[in-house]
Design a protein around this motif. Structure first.
Motif, PDB file in Angstrom:
ATOM      1  N   ASN A 454     -15.836  -3.626   8.440  1.00 26.04           N
ATOM      2  CA  ASN A 454     -14.623  -2.384   8.809  1.00 26.04           C
ATOM      3  C   ASN A 454     -13.495  -3.133   9.441  1.00 26.04           C
ATOM      4  OD1 ASN A 454     -15.234   0.602   8.455  1.00 26.04           O
ATOM      5  ND2 ASN A 454     -17.097  -0.312   8.340  1.00 26.04           N
ATOM      6  N   ARG A 455     -13.879  -3.947  10.462  1.00 32.55           N
ATOM      7  CA  ARG A 455     -12.771  -4.713  11.382  1.00 32.55           C
ATOM      8  C   ARG A 455     -11.930  -5.610  10.263  1.00 32.55           C
ATOM      9  NH1 ARG A 455     -13.644  -7.784  16.814  1.00 32.55           N
ATOM     10  NH2 ARG A 455     -11.337  -8.800  16.798  1.00 32.55           N
ATOM     11  N   VAL A 456     -12.764  -6.407   9.298  1.00 29.36           N
ATOM     12  CA  VAL A 456     -11.979  -7.428   8.600  1.00 29.36           C
ATOM     13  C   VAL A 456     -11.077  -6.464   7.423  1.00 29.36           C
ATOM     14  CG1 VAL A 456     -12.322  -8.873   6.898  1.00 29.36           C
ATOM     15  CG2 VAL A 456     -13.599  -9.184   8.838  1.00 29.36           C
ATOM     16  N   PHE A 457     -11.645  -5.389   7.064  1.00 30.22           N
ATOM     17  CA  PHE A 457     -10.945  -4.821   5.850  1.00 30.22           C
ATOM     18  C   PHE A 457      -9.943  -4.138   6.438  1.00 30.22           C
ATOM     19  CE2 PHE A 457     -10.010  -1.401   2.811  1.00 30.22           C
ATOM     20  CZ  PHE A 457     -10.600  -1.975   1.822  1.00 30.22           C
ATOM     21  N   LYS A 458      -9.969  -3.359   7.657  1.00 27.16           N
ATOM     22  CA  LYS A 458      -8.685  -2.681   8.206  1.00 27.16           C
ATOM     23  C   LYS A 458      -7.728  -3.641   8.934  1.00 27.16           C
ATOM     24  CE  LYS A 458      -7.258   0.754  11.656  1.00 27.16           C
ATOM     25  NZ  LYS A 458      -7.782   1.676  12.540  1.00 27.16           N
ATOM     26  N   LYS A 459      -8.100  -4.924   9.253  1.00 26.06           N
ATOM     27  CA  LYS A 459      -7.041  -6.060   9.622  1.00 26.06           C
ATOM     28  C   LYS A 459      -6.097  -6.508   8.366  1.00 26.06           C
ATOM     29  CE  LYS A 459      -6.703 -10.373  11.688  1.00 26.06           C
ATOM     30  NZ  LYS A 459      -7.626 -11.382  12.306  1.00 26.06           N
ATOM     31  N   ARG A 460      -6.675  -6.416   7.128  1.00 29.27           N
ATOM     32  CA  ARG A 460      -6.248  -6.980   6.064  1.00 29.27           C
ATOM     33  C   ARG A 460      -5.364  -5.913   5.157  1.00 29.27           C
ATOM     34  NH1 ARG A 460      -7.227 -11.147   2.362  1.00 29.27           N
ATOM     35  NH2 ARG A 460      -8.009 -12.332   4.201  1.00 29.27           N
ATOM     36  N   PHE A 461      -5.817  -4.542   5.141  1.00 32.33           N
ATOM     37  CA  PHE A 461      -5.215  -3.565   4.409  1.00 32.33           C
ATOM     38  C   PHE A 461      -4.492  -2.670   5.295  1.00 32.33           C
ATOM     39  CE2 PHE A 461      -8.596  -5.174   1.652  1.00 32.33           C
ATOM     40  CZ  PHE A 461      -7.697  -6.108   0.732  1.00 32.33           C
ATOM     41  N   GLY A 462      -4.997  -2.361   6.506  1.00 33.38           N
ATOM     42  CA  GLY A 462      -4.220  -1.158   7.569  1.00 33.38           C
ATOM     43  C   GLY A 462      -5.077   0.052   7.365  1.00 33.38           C
ATOM     44  N   VAL A 463      -6.022   0.031   6.435  1.00 37.31           N
ATOM     45  CA  VAL A 463      -6.869   1.141   6.657  1.00 37.31           C
ATOM     46  C   VAL A 463      -8.469   0.658   6.600  1.00 37.31           C
ATOM     47  CG1 VAL A 463      -5.342   2.630   5.233  1.00 37.31           C
ATOM     48  CG2 VAL A 463      -6.873   1.472   4.269  1.00 37.31           C
ATOM     49  N   THR A 464      -9.164   1.662   6.785  1.00 35.08           N
ATOM     50  CA  THR A 464     -10.816   1.536   6.860  1.00 35.08           C
ATOM     51  C   THR A 464     -11.266   1.456   5.297  1.00 35.08           C
ATOM     52  OG1 THR A 464     -11.380   3.626   7.110  1.00 35.08           O
ATOM     53  CG2 THR A 464     -11.154   2.454   9.368  1.00 35.08           C
ATOM     54  N   PRO A 465     -12.230   1.099   5.040  1.00 41.60           N
ATOM     55  CA  PRO A 465     -13.056   1.128   3.727  1.00 41.60           C
ATOM     56  C   PRO A 465     -13.257   2.610   3.276  1.00 41.60           C
ATOM     57  CG  PRO A 465     -14.065  -0.471   4.990  1.00 41.60           C
ATOM     58  CD  PRO A 465     -13.249  -0.081   5.690  1.00 41.60           C
ATOM     59  N   SER A 466     -13.520   3.251   4.141  1.00 37.28           N
ATOM     60  CA  SER A 466     -13.587   4.883   3.910  1.00 37.28           C
ATOM     61  C   SER A 466     -12.571   5.433   3.555  1.00 37.28           C
ATOM     62  CB  SER A 466     -14.158   5.655   5.221  1.00 37.28           C
ATOM     63  OG  SER A 466     -15.616   5.083   5.559  1.00 37.28           O
ATOM     64  N   GLN A 467     -11.194   5.023   4.301  1.00 31.75           N
ATOM     65  CA  GLN A 467      -9.958   5.734   4.148  1.00 31.75           C
ATOM     66  C   GLN A 467      -9.653   5.310   2.741  1.00 31.75           C
ATOM     67  OE1 GLN A 467      -8.104   4.395   7.561  1.00 31.75           O
ATOM     68  NE2 GLN A 467      -8.258   6.277   8.743  1.00 31.75           N
ATOM     69  N   TYR A 468      -9.792   3.905   2.381  1.00 34.78           N
ATOM     70  CA  TYR A 468      -9.167   3.388   0.980  1.00 34.78           C
ATOM     71  C   TYR A 468     -10.111   3.967  -0.008  1.00 34.78           C
ATOM     72  CZ  TYR A 468      -8.329  -0.237  -2.105  1.00 34.78           C
ATOM     73  OH  TYR A 468      -7.949  -0.849  -3.565  1.00 34.78           O
ATOM     74  N   LYS A 469     -11.567   4.146   0.008  1.00 36.23           N
ATOM     75  CA  LYS A 469     -12.055   4.783  -0.814  1.00 36.23           C
ATOM     76  C   LYS A 469     -11.701   6.304  -1.254  1.00 36.23           C
ATOM     77  CE  LYS A 469     -16.919   6.214  -2.145  1.00 36.23           C
ATOM     78  NZ  LYS A 469     -18.380   6.279  -1.528  1.00 36.23           N
ATOM     79  N   ALA A 470     -11.147   6.898  -0.082  1.00 41.35           N
ATOM     80  CA  ALA A 470     -10.796   8.432  -0.248  1.00 41.35           C
ATOM     81  C   ALA A 470      -9.380   8.535  -0.651  1.00 41.35           C
ATOM     82  CB  ALA A 470     -10.737   9.229   1.018  1.00 41.35           C
ATOM     83  N   ARG A 471      -8.725   7.624  -0.983  1.00 44.07           N
ATOM     84  CA  ARG A 471      -7.457   7.573  -1.729  1.00 44.07           C
ATOM     85  C   ARG A 471      -7.349   8.138  -3.003  1.00 44.07           C
ATOM     86  NH1 ARG A 471      -4.199   1.821   0.103  1.00 44.07           N
ATOM     87  NH2 ARG A 471      -3.549   2.428   2.203  1.00 44.07           N
TER      88      ARG A 471
END
Length: 471
Positions: A454-471
């Motif tokens: 979660n931390r690496v993902f948010k650092k790279r994309f600015g959102v958590t994996p859960s937030q990215y999936k919900a887009r």
């Protein structure tokens, strides 16, 4: 322990379910037995138990109506219908309403046992995802402290709390913490593969008891200092998680207290490293890294300092390379823990990197460039595995220091960052399909730690994996 409510208008039926639970389902704890569906509904909506055993046909509020009202109020408790009617229409309606199981009276031992096994698996899956999200929100301070105490079902007037983080190689006995905590109000949360955390409302330090409790259990524990709710649950939790990583430094110990960073000792280590590299003193480097684990233990240095050491080695090597202008991306504590099993293993790798750097300045590495493309192909096909630059260099017969240089030259980034990019690109692809949970994606792309992912993902994309999936 999973909390269970039993509601049935027939007292003998309540007694039958309770006896079966006590006899064949030790992981379930009965918190309410009642013949009044209205009382059960009030309790369910307020306390949100894990499981509700209910009869389908009851005066006033039926079992299916009880389920419907609970779902409308956002309660995710698992419902098991217990009925004396072997009527297909009841079973069909129960399944359509989303019940976990449908049992007939009188209860059958084998049927009940199989239902409890399936129920526990389902609860573990649900709890894992739920706990992951809750811990993520706690650590990012998204929940006010008073509201958080209520969510965790901890006393609002708690004078002080203490956080305990567990890491285990295999699942310990379920009574490991229960025996220690007894009647102390506490909440346990799953924190990833082989990890859990526990927040305890206690006015005394639990460290002495914790030291005696663990014995030969295959478990490491980190414990925070006592803290008040005003100081912040997120801070206490982070300290306990950081302390539990002390097993990376010392495998012989089982319990680790949180300790602040020892900066003077770390400065001395970095100074000795720079001097040995400047002088190309192989013997001094070997002595330094051989003694490093002892230096870390004696000075209470942590995994954060291990990450500093890793970064310092790469920086020193890069500074001594002619014409080098690249920046070294610092690796954090979680990245080091993900890549290496122990401080000894990390030191062995860093020593080889230092010695290879000295050799690389004395040799001509041009012959290795022809097979670097094969190495890249291998990495692209195995990014979900635990890759190490040292092992890759050995596999393709390339000097490790030169291998690191080639990664920067041909990919424009470091080896760890290159692997991270491959993993995150695949993670995004899987999340966009909507077919996989975040926890499943985490495992598929090679991250063993959910929170690090979660931390690496948010650092790279600015959102958590859960937030990215919900887009």
């Amino acid at each position: 322990m999973y909390r269970v409510v039993i509601v049935d208008d027939e007292p003998w039926s309540i007694k039958s379910v309770a006896n079966f639970l006590r006899g064949y389902a030790p992981h379930f704890q009965i918190v309410l037995e009642t013949t009044d569906p209205a009382e059960a509904l009030t309790y369910i909506l307020k306390e949100k138990p894990d499981v509700v055993f209910t009869d389908i046909r009851m005066p006033g509020i039926s079992g299916l109506e009880l389920l419907r009202r609970a779902r409308l109020a956002g309660c995710a408790s698992e419902f098991i219908m217990v009925s004396g009617f072997a009527d297909f229409s009841y079973a069909k309606e129960s399944i359509r309403s989303g019940v976990s199981d449908y049992l007939l009276k009188p209860l059958d031992r084998e049927e009940f046992g199989a239902a409890m096994v399936n129920l526990r698996r389902q609860l573990e899956r649900s709890r894992k995802v739920s706990d992951y999200h809750l811990i993520e929100r706690i650590l990012s301070r998204q929940i006010p402290e008073r509201e958080l105490l209520e969510m965790l079902r901890l006393p609002q007037d708690a004078p002080s709390l203490q956080a305990i983080a567990l890491k285990y190689e295999r699942q310990p006995s379920c009574t490991l913490l229960e025996g220690l905590l007894g009647a102390i109000p506490h909440r346990r949360l799953l924190a990833g593969s082989g990890r859990e955390v526990c927040l305890c409302c206690t006015g005394r330090d639990l460290y002495p008891q914790l030291s005696q409790q663990f014995g030969e259990e295959p478990v490491y524990a980190g414990i925070s200092p006592l803290f008040s709710p005003q100081e912040g649950i997120a801070r206490g939790l982070k300290r306990a998680l950081a302390a539990a990583d002390g097993s990376f430094i010392d495998k012989e110990r089982k319990i680790f207290r949180y300790s602040p960073q020892n900066l003077p000792a770390m400065r001395q280590v970095c100074a000795r490293l720079r001097q040995a590299l400047e002088e190309k003193n192989r013997r001094a480097l070997e002595e330094l890294f051989l003694s490093m684990p002892q230096v870390f233990r004696e000075n209470h240095l942590t995994c954060t300092q291990a990450a500093v050491l890793y970064h310092e080695v790469l920086l020193c090597i890069l500074e001594r390379r002619e014409g080098a202008q690249e920046e070294v991306e610092p690796e954090d504590r979680e990245a080091i823990l993900s890549a290496y099993d122990s401080l000894e293993e990390l030191c062995e790798y860093l020593l080889e990197l230092c010695l290879s750097s000295i050799r690389a300045r004395e040799e001509n590495p041009a012959a290795a460039s022809g097979i670097f493309s094969d190495l890249l192909d291998y990495v692209r096909g195995h990014y979900d595995e635990r890759l190490k630059l040292k092992d890759l260099a050995a596999r393709f017969y390339i000097n490790p220091s030169y291998c690191s240089e080639m990664f920067r030259k041909h990919t424009g980034t470091s080896f760890p960052d290159y692997v991270t990019t491959l993993r995150l690109e695949k993670a995004c692809e899987l999340l966009r399909t909507g077919k996989y949970s975040v926890a499943n994606v985490c495992d598929i792309v090679g991250y063993g730690d959910y929170f690090y992912f979660n931390r690496v993902f948010k650092k790279r994309f600015g959102v958590t994996p859960s937030q990215y999936k919900a887009r």
